[in-house]
Design a protein around this motif. Structure first.
Motif, PDB file in Angstrom:
ATOM      1  N   ASP A 171       0.850  -1.183   0.000  1.00 50.03           N
ATOM      2  CA  ASP A 171       0.000   0.000   0.000  1.00 50.03           C
ATOM      3  C   ASP A 171       0.903   1.255   0.000  1.00 50.03           C
ATOM      4  O   ASP A 171       2.139   1.132   0.149  1.00 50.03           O
ATOM      5  CB  ASP A 171      -0.861  -0.048   1.270  1.00 50.03           C
ATOM      6  N   ASP A 178      -0.408   4.935   1.236  1.00 53.47           N
ATOM      7  CA  ASP A 178      -0.700   5.928   2.281  1.00 53.47           C
ATOM      8  C   ASP A 178      -0.643   5.328   3.682  1.00 53.47           C
ATOM      9  O   ASP A 178      -1.305   4.327   3.983  1.00 53.47           O
ATOM     10  CB  ASP A 178      -2.061   6.573   2.018  1.00 53.47           C
ATOM     11  N   GLU A 179       0.152   5.937   4.513  1.00 54.96           N
ATOM     12  CA  GLU A 179       0.410   5.492   5.890  1.00 54.96           C
ATOM     13  C   GLU A 179       1.092   4.120   5.918  1.00 54.96           C
ATOM     14  O   GLU A 179       1.115   3.472   6.953  1.00 54.96           O
ATOM     15  CB  GLU A 179      -0.877   5.503   6.740  1.00 54.96           C
ATOM     16  N   THR A 180       1.628   3.722   4.779  1.00 54.98           N
ATOM     17  CA  THR A 180       2.458   2.521   4.727  1.00 54.98           C
ATOM     18  C   THR A 180       3.867   2.893   4.281  1.00 54.98           C
ATOM     19  O   THR A 180       4.844   2.481   4.888  1.00 54.98           O
ATOM     20  CB  THR A 180       1.848   1.479   3.770  1.00 54.98           C
ATOM     21  N   ASP A 232      -1.258  -0.584   6.052  1.00 56.28           N
ATOM     22  CA  ASP A 232      -1.741  -0.122   7.350  1.00 56.28           C
ATOM     23  C   ASP A 232      -3.180  -0.546   7.585  1.00 56.28           C
ATOM     24  O   ASP A 232      -3.751  -0.272   8.637  1.00 56.28           O
ATOM     25  CB  ASP A 232      -1.663   1.414   7.426  1.00 56.28           C
ATOM     26  N   ASP A 236      -5.647  -4.296   2.889  1.00 52.87           N
ATOM     27  CA  ASP A 236      -4.485  -4.356   2.000  1.00 52.87           C
ATOM     28  C   ASP A 236      -3.987  -5.791   1.839  1.00 52.87           C
ATOM     29  O   ASP A 236      -3.254  -6.092   0.894  1.00 52.87           O
ATOM     30  CB  ASP A 236      -3.331  -3.510   2.553  1.00 52.87           C
TER      31      ASP A 236
HETATM   32 MG   LIG Z   1      -2.951   2.979   3.594  1.00 49.51          MG
END
Ligand SMILES: [Mg+2]
Length: 269
Positions: free
Chosen positions: A84, A86-88, A199, A203
């Motif tokens: 992933d 975003d935020e990963t 995250d 995912d």
């Molecule tokens: Mg994410």
């Protein structure tokens, strides 16, 4: 993910009563922007808590350990890691802060304004790990629910840091559905996906999608052996499917309604 709910909610009230000029929380009646305050609190955790950074390093250290193990095993197809974004691997907490300071949560218009800037920083440990994996001949597929309009800015943001395999064929954006199942299957036709990183449990596996809070927890128990093995989870305390499940996948609740729902699902002593 809102782990000890009572502690966090109490902490938010104490912290934001004392420190912020942008929210107004009283002890008597929850303000309608309690949720915005909570999001600000979580963004602060993401940006400034050394424990958040340590958790990310821990995740990527485990990922590298597992990668080295997988590299010793025979494989019939080229190896790939599905990740992933975003935020990963990219940190969007400045967007969360920006919204929270205005008493707002995510909305697609301002989100696109943010991603157009292509200025997100990296999640700790991510860049080093993916560069290591690429040095071992493992291809990286970036499977994200950013949309097609965000293609150029996303490529730009990732290329700024020299993430490997950042090109149109390795960037799988959302098209018809947010589910990553079909995109995962398409990669599997040509590659052996040895690891998935994200995250959000969506995912990893479609088994987590659109489940109730309790069903998500139960499914997590079912896949317990995969975490830290083929599934590497990065902490994201600010948003995710966990939050959607809290609100029964109703995306138009007001902050006050969200606050009410939260109080029905948490466990008091
Ligand atoms: Mg994410």
């Amino acid at each position: 993910m809102l782990r000890p709910q009572k502690m966090i909610l109490a902490g938010m009230i104490i912290l934001f009563s004392a420190c912020t000029t942008t929210t107004h929380i009283t002890n008597q009646q929850p303000a309608v922007n309690d949720i915005a305050s909570a999001k600000l609190f979580m963004a602060a955790y993401q940006q400034k808590a050394a424990e958040y950074r340590a958790l990310c390093y821990q995740a990527y250290n485990i990922a590298q350990f597992r990668l080295d193990e997988f590299l010793q095993q025979p494989h019939s197809k080229p190896l790939a890691i599905m990740t992933d974004i975003d935020e990963t691997i990219l940190d969007n907490s400045p967007y969360q802060v920006h919204q929270s300071l205005q008493g707002k949560d995510y909305d697609p218009v301002t989100w696109h304004e943010w991603t157009d800037k292509a200025s997100a920083d990296t999640v700790p440990g991510a860049l080093q790990f993916f560069q290591y994996a690429a040095s071992k001949g493992v291809e990286i597929f970036y499977v994200t629910n950013r949309d097609q309009a965000e293609r150029a800015s996303t490529l730009n943001n990732l290329q700024k840091f020299n993430f490997p395999y950042v090109d149109n064929s390795h960037l799988k954006l959302m098209s018809a559905t947010s589910s990553k199942g079909l995109r995962r299957d398409s990669i599997r036709m040509t590659h052996d996906i040895i690891m998935q990183i994200g995250d959000n449990l969506n995912d990893m596996n479609t088994a987590f999608e659109k489940k109730s809070v309790d069903d998500r927890l139960q499914t997590t128990n079912q896949y317990k052996g995969e975490f830290g093995y083929r599934y590497i989870v990065i902490p994201n305390p600010s948003y995710g499917e966990w939050e959607n499940s809290f609100y029964h996948y109703k995306f138009n609740l007001t902050p006050a309604q969200k606050d009410s729902v939260l109080k029905t699902i948490v466990k008091d002593w």
